[in-house]
Scaffold this motif. Structure first.
Motif, short mmCIF file in Angstrom:
data_model
loop_
_atom_site.label_atom_id
_atom_site.label_comp_id
_atom_site.label_asym_id
_atom_site.label_seq_id
_atom_site.Cartn_x
_atom_site.Cartn_y
_atom_site.Cartn_z
N CYS A 37 0.71 -1.07 0.13
CA CYS A 37 0.07 -0.23 0.24
C CYS A 37 0.51 1.54 0.24
CB CYS A 37 -1.29 0.17 1.15
SG CYS A 37 -2.25 -0.34 1.24
N VAL A 38 1.84 0.83 1.13
CA VAL A 38 2.77 2.12 0.52
C VAL A 38 3.54 2.40 0.00
CG1 VAL A 38 4.59 3.20 2.54
CG2 VAL A 38 3.15 2.71 3.18
N LYS A 39 4.35 1.56 -1.09
CA LYS A 39 4.78 1.84 -2.05
C LYS A 39 3.83 2.20 -3.31
CE LYS A 39 6.85 -2.54 -2.87
NZ LYS A 39 7.29 -3.83 -4.20
N PHE A 40 2.91 1.58 -2.94
CA PHE A 40 1.43 2.69 -4.68
C PHE A 40 1.78 3.89 -4.16
CE2 PHE A 40 -0.47 -1.31 -6.84
CZ PHE A 40 1.04 -2.08 -6.60
N VAL A 41 1.32 3.83 -3.12
CA VAL A 41 1.21 5.51 -2.87
C VAL A 41 2.69 6.11 -3.15
CG1 VAL A 41 1.20 7.27 -0.89
CG2 VAL A 41 -0.62 5.69 -0.79
N ALA A 42 3.76 5.96 -2.93
CA ALA A 42 5.57 6.09 -2.74
C ALA A 42 5.58 6.28 -4.49
CB ALA A 42 6.32 5.16 -1.94
N THR A 43 5.01 5.29 -5.37
CA THR A 43 4.99 5.61 -6.60
C THR A 43 3.43 5.88 -7.30
OG1 THR A 43 4.29 2.92 -6.68
CG2 THR A 43 6.89 3.63 -6.92
N ARG A 44 3.50 6.91 -7.31
CA ARG A 44 1.75 7.30 -6.88
C ARG A 44 0.99 6.71 -8.25
NH1 ARG A 44 6.65 9.89 -7.62
NH2 ARG A 44 7.20 11.76 -6.42
N GLU A 45 1.05 5.44 -7.64
CA GLU A 45 -0.17 5.35 -8.47
C GLU A 45 -1.66 4.52 -8.27
OE1 GLU A 45 1.36 0.99 -10.36
OE2 GLU A 45 3.63 1.81 -8.77
N ILE A 46 -1.62 4.91 -6.85
CA ILE A 46 -2.56 5.19 -6.08
C ILE A 46 -2.63 6.92 -5.04
CG2 ILE A 46 -4.06 3.06 -5.67
CD1 ILE A 46 -2.64 2.35 -3.57
N PRO A 47 -3.36 7.42 -4.55
CA PRO A 47 -3.06 8.79 -4.49
C PRO A 47 -3.10 8.76 -2.96
CG PRO A 47 -5.27 8.75 -4.57
CD PRO A 47 -4.66 7.90 -5.40
N ALA A 48 -3.85 7.72 -2.04
CA ALA A 48 -3.51 7.67 -1.10
C ALA A 48 -3.58 5.92 -0.34
CB ALA A 48 -5.11 8.61 0.15
N ALA A 49 -3.72 6.06 0.24
CA ALA A 49 -3.48 4.12 1.04
C ALA A 49 -4.25 4.36 3.07
CB ALA A 49 -3.07 3.44 0.96
N LEU A 50 -4.82 3.52 2.79
CA LEU A 50 -4.89 3.29 4.56
C LEU A 50 -4.27 1.93 5.56
CD1 LEU A 50 -7.41 3.82 7.03
CD2 LEU A 50 -8.79 1.46 5.98
#
Length: 354
Positions: free
Chosen positions: A70-83
């Motif tokens: 989840c954090v990786k996908f936020v860091a790589t801008r593939e999703i804007p946020a994660a819980l």
């Protein structure tokens, strides 16, 4: 297509039908488990009751293997946020990636180590030579297990074996078959394992109970470009949380309607409803502000984050000191709480699902 893109698209495909028609903007939010559970009820309630739509957004939870991804996908801008939980964030900070939790959803720690109720394991030190089952290696259950094993005076690389045990019924089957001896998962998963017929006992780890768990994590740059949407996601989630706490049965029925894939199969409806309410109520314990001393929904209690980060450093989960002020922000908590909680609670109690 690379694996990361495939996971995102697969996650979207499972929930795209739930997005309300005519929404102005769809916001994808990482859901840090492979499948949605009754803990996703706040999203469903906010969707069903039009709270997201009234703010011009639709929210799509994107299932991912764990908080690490989840954090990786936020860091790589593939999703804007994660819980997501906080444990993966310091590693990204060390690489210059500026991430912050702007809303703590689970004020108490949802993680911990559980064993079958009749197990001879009664304390963490008894885990020497045992296999501990995880949802995935991307789950926050990994750093939590490593920290607790280290705290008990053992080497997590040598004295225990961490293995993937999956989720829910799969996890229960592995416990029954003796393929794992204990679990490092979290509250709703433990309820699901019990629903599958394996009663559990959570080992005493009092020190971590007050530590915060998952919250909405986003890049600092995203606060500049999507601040309105991020605030709207958190506000709708907060309202949905209050509703679910005050009317869990209606929240589960709404969940089944909005995300049909969450309705259990192979059970009669009364049993499915009972089991999912049990799972929701396991999470509701840690939704409540009383767990942390927070005064507002989503408030990030700095002292609790500092204590948890110090714990993670002490037991080798993170490699350098990180302060809470570097990973959290309460800048938008007042705006997120721009609603009447008592009104939402009263609405929930009066609500009859049709």
């Amino acid at each position: 297509m690379n694996l990361r893109k495939w996971i995102v698209l697969a996650g979207l495909a499972t929930i795209v039908a739930a997005a309300p028609v005519g929404a102005q903007k769809t916001v994808r939010v990482g859901w840090c488990a492979r499948t949605l559970s009754s803990a996703a009820a706040p999203y469903a309630v906010a969707t069903k009751l039009g709270w997201f739509a009234s703010e011009g957004i639709a929210v799509q939870p994107v299932p991912l293997p764990g908080s690490g991804d989840c954090v990786k996908f936020v860091a790589t801008r593939e999703i804007p946020a994660a819980l997501a939980s906080i444990e993966p964030v310091p590693a990204f900070l060390a690489q210059g990636v500026k991430l912050r939790t702007y809303y703590t959803a689970y004020q108490g720690n949802v993680y911990g180590i559980a064993v079958p109720r009749d197990s001879a394991i009664h304390k963490v030190a008894d885990l020497r030579g045992k296999r501990i089952g995880l949802i995935s290696f991307a789950s926050a259950g990994v750093p939590v297990a490593r920290a607790l094993v280290s705290q008990a005076g053992m080497d997590p690389d040598k004295d225990v074996q961490l293995v993937v045990a999956g989720e829910g019924a799969q996890t229960a089957a592995m416990l029954r078959g003796g393929q794992v001896d204990a679990l490092s998962q979290f509250d709703t998963q433990y309820a699901m394992v019990e629903n599958a017929g394996v009663p559990l006992r959570v080992l005493e780890t009092n020190e971590i109970d007050r530590f915060p768990s998952n919250g909405f994590v986003a890049l600092e740059e995203t606060f500049g470009t999507m601040k309105k949407e991020l605030v709207s996601v958190a506000r709708g989630y907060a309202k949905g949380t209050i509703f679910a706490i005050n009317n869990p049965e209606a929240a589960i029925r709404i969940l089944w309607e909005v995300y049909p894939q969450t309705k259990p199969t192979g059970k009669d409806e009364a049993t499915a409803l009972r089991d999912d309410i049990k799972t929701l109520e396991a999470r509701a314990v840690n939704w409540r502000m009383t767990k942390s001393g927070a005064k507002r929904w989503g408030e990030n209690v700095e002292a609790n984050f500092d204590a948890y980060l110090a714990f993670l450093l002490k037991y080798g989960v993170i490699k350098q000191q990180v302060k809470a002020k570097d990973v959290i922000t309460n800048e938008w908590i007042d705006e997120i709480n721009n609603f009447d909680p008592k009104q939402i609670a009263a609405q929930a109690k009066a609500y009859v699902y049709h």
